[in-house]
Design a protein around this motif. Structure first.
Motif, PDB file in Angstrom:
ATOM      1  N   ASP A 199       0.843  -1.198   0.000  1.00 41.80           N
ATOM      2  CA  ASP A 199       0.000   0.000   0.000  1.00 41.80           C
ATOM      3  C   ASP A 199       0.877   1.245   0.000  1.00 41.80           C
ATOM      4  O   ASP A 199       2.068   1.205   0.321  1.00 41.80           O
ATOM      5  CB  ASP A 199      -0.901  -0.015   1.239  1.00 41.80           C
ATOM      6  N   LEU A 326      -6.948   8.562  -7.583  1.00 41.89           N
ATOM      7  CA  LEU A 326      -7.475   7.718  -6.512  1.00 41.89           C
ATOM      8  C   LEU A 326      -8.127   8.545  -5.420  1.00 41.89           C
ATOM      9  O   LEU A 326      -9.112   8.122  -4.815  1.00 41.89           O
ATOM     10  CB  LEU A 326      -6.344   6.874  -5.907  1.00 41.89           C
ATOM     11  N   SER A 373      -5.056   6.086   1.431  1.00 39.86           N
ATOM     12  CA  SER A 373      -4.414   4.776   1.277  1.00 39.86           C
ATOM     13  C   SER A 373      -5.401   3.820   0.620  1.00 39.86           C
ATOM     14  O   SER A 373      -6.626   4.000   0.692  1.00 39.86           O
ATOM     15  CB  SER A 373      -3.982   4.217   2.638  1.00 39.86           C
ATOM     16  N   LEU A 374      -4.869   2.777  -0.007  1.00 38.26           N
ATOM     17  CA  LEU A 374      -5.739   1.754  -0.600  1.00 38.26           C
ATOM     18  C   LEU A 374      -6.433   0.929   0.475  1.00 38.26           C
ATOM     19  O   LEU A 374      -7.523   0.401   0.244  1.00 38.26           O
ATOM     20  CB  LEU A 374      -4.929   0.847  -1.521  1.00 38.26           C
ATOM     21  N   SER A 378     -10.185   0.513  -0.581  1.00 35.75           N
ATOM     22  CA  SER A 378     -10.705  -0.823  -0.893  1.00 35.75           C
ATOM     23  C   SER A 378     -11.387  -1.486   0.296  1.00 35.75           C
ATOM     24  O   SER A 378     -11.762  -2.657   0.209  1.00 35.75           O
ATOM     25  CB  SER A 378      -9.571  -1.727  -1.395  1.00 35.75           C
ATOM     26  N   ARG A 393      -7.837  -3.103  -8.573  1.00 39.38           N
ATOM     27  CA  ARG A 393      -6.839  -3.093  -7.517  1.00 39.38           C
ATOM     28  C   ARG A 393      -7.520  -3.049  -6.150  1.00 39.38           C
ATOM     29  O   ARG A 393      -8.441  -2.267  -5.928  1.00 39.38           O
ATOM     30  CB  ARG A 393      -5.939  -1.858  -7.633  1.00 39.38           C
ATOM     31  N   THR A 394      -7.041  -3.919  -5.256  1.00 41.68           N
ATOM     32  CA  THR A 394      -7.340  -3.757  -3.831  1.00 41.68           C
ATOM     33  C   THR A 394      -6.092  -3.248  -3.123  1.00 41.68           C
ATOM     34  O   THR A 394      -6.163  -2.430  -2.222  1.00 41.68           O
ATOM     35  CB  THR A 394      -7.810  -5.075  -3.203  1.00 41.68           C
TER      36      THR A 394
END
Length: 429
Positions: A199, A326, A373-374, A378, A393-394
């Motif tokens: 991440d 994102l 952040s992912l 996610s 994407r996760t």
């Protein structure tokens, strides 16, 4: 704190045409860094438009206190100067770069930024990462403790940990996916291998200027005098390794493998027009303890910065697809100010040194679209992000490039930026 002066005048332009209207480096910015022109060694410079001005060549034209410090390969001596000396240098550089009479003398000292290599601006003695993005703390805490996302100390003490200075790198240096122990919730025992939940973390970095003696805390009113400037910081995180190793002592191998920074020190003086009041705390939250509370800091301790994260997969770059946004959000989503971070760090007598780097921790918004952040975007891997190519994407895949940016904006002033903070993910060895 730094005052607004003629260097911030929106009417001031440069004889370097690319600086006028430049999204990051107009003449109102003048950030400092270390760079190498093609075929030459590292040296101090200032970013101006799409050029870098070699500072060693103008040392004789600058104030005496700074002119002799411009021949080394780090900015540590400059960062250690009193803010008044850096301000005098800034004013003189602004004069030189705005007056066309200096064109002939300075043009040989200008280098195309795209042809140069940028380096770390300072020899980083120590690196500390904080956790002052309250929405990030809430968003992540809800995934593990839905009924009690914030631990009791969060609103009283700026949480931080000591990171690894040796693995900080400037923008453009690839990140090698780390190996480590990871144990999934359905696995009986840990295994060793490449991180499966790599991440990014959207952060700001503080460059420490003047240090303090061991055993001598920094009072909150004096903290701004110890901050030389700021950068963007991506403190890459291996979430699966961290989940297994962080109890009971905290982050270790999941965080120390690589941290990426934007290479230009955006000075505290350049950001003077973009200061804001620190957002008021929600009703019922405790006031900071006395050593962390200063009226002037509460009135001017935040910044009008828009933060952005984009991603470009290997396929997107191959197909010339523009990086995908994102998240986007303001830096005012910080629960503690920069001055409070510095004061708390030194409150036990810890000695900060010129060139030390301090991270804010991940800055997120309360709502989707501003997550930093992912892990948040996610929902811990439950809600994949779809890219323009149809890829999902996760967490980060090998070949992904993550690009952080920050822009300071305020009515009546020319926007300034931090430059890119980016890196591509390489496979684990």
């Amino acid at each position: 704190m730094s005052a607004i002066d003629e260097t911030h005048d929106p009417a001031r332009t440069s004889w370097i045409e690319s600086a006028n209207g430049h999204p990051d480096f107009p003449i109102q910015n003048l950030p400092l860094g270390i760079f190498s022109p093609p075929g030459h060694h590292a040296r101090p410079g200032v970013a101006i438009g799409d050029r870098i001005l070699e500072l060693s060549g103008v040392g004789a034209l600058l104030p005496e206190a700074v002119g002799h410090l411009l021949t080394g390969t780090t900015l540590n001596p400059l960062l250690a100067l009193p803010s008044a000396d850096r301000l005098a240098m800034r004013r003189r550089l602004s004069q030189l770069l705005s007056d066309p009479a200096n064109r002939d003398a300075l043009t040989p000292l200008l280098h195309r930024a795209a042809e140069c290599v940028v380096h770390l601006p300072a020899a980083i003695g120590d690196y500390t990462d904080f956790y002052v993005g309250i929405h990030h703390a809430m968003n992540v805490g809800k995934q593990f403790r839905p009924d009690n996302p914030l631990l009791p100390n969060y609103k009283y003490v700026p949480i931080g940990y000591h990171g690894r200075a040796s693995s900080v790198r400037p923008t453009g240096v690839p990140v090698v996916r780390p190996n480590g122990q990871r144990k999934g919730p359905d696995e009986d025992a840990p295994s060793f291998g490449p991180s499966r939940r790599l991440d990014y973390e959207l952060e700001l970095g503080i460059w420490v200027g003047k240090g303090n003696e061991l055993g001598r805390p920094i009072p909150i009113r004096e903290a701004p005098q110890h901050i030389a400037g700021y950068c963007l910081l991506n403190d890459w995180s291996a979430r699966d390794i961290q989940a297994w190793e962080y109890q009971p002592l905290g982050p270790f191998l999941a965080k120390n493998f690589h941290s990426t920074i934007s290479p230009w020190v955006v000075t505290a003086e350049a950001l003077a027009p973009f200061r804001l009041p620190q957002p008021p705390r929600p009703e019922g939250d405790p006031q900071p303890l006395a050593y962390l509370l200063d009226t002037h800091d509460q009135q001017h301790g935040a910044f009008a910065l828009e933060l952005e994260v984009r991603i470009a997969s290997e396929q997107m770059r191959r197909e010339d697809t523009a990086p995908f946004v994102l998240s986007r959000g303001p830096a005012t989503n910080m629960y503690w100010t920069m001055a409070q971070i510095v004061t708390h760090h030194a409150s036990n007598g810890c000695n900060l040194q010129p060139g030390d780097l301090i991270g804010t921790g991940t800055i997120s918004a309360a709502e989707a679209g501003g997550f930093g952040s992912l892990l948040e975007i996610s929902q811990g891997g439950k809600a994949p992000v779809t890219l323009p190519t149809g890829e999902t994407r996760t967490f980060l895949a090998d070949g992904d490039e993550v690009i952080l940016r920050a822009t300071a904006r305020a009515d009546g002033y020319v926007p300034i930026g931090f430059g890119a903070c980016s890196a591509v993910i390489l496979p684990a060895p």
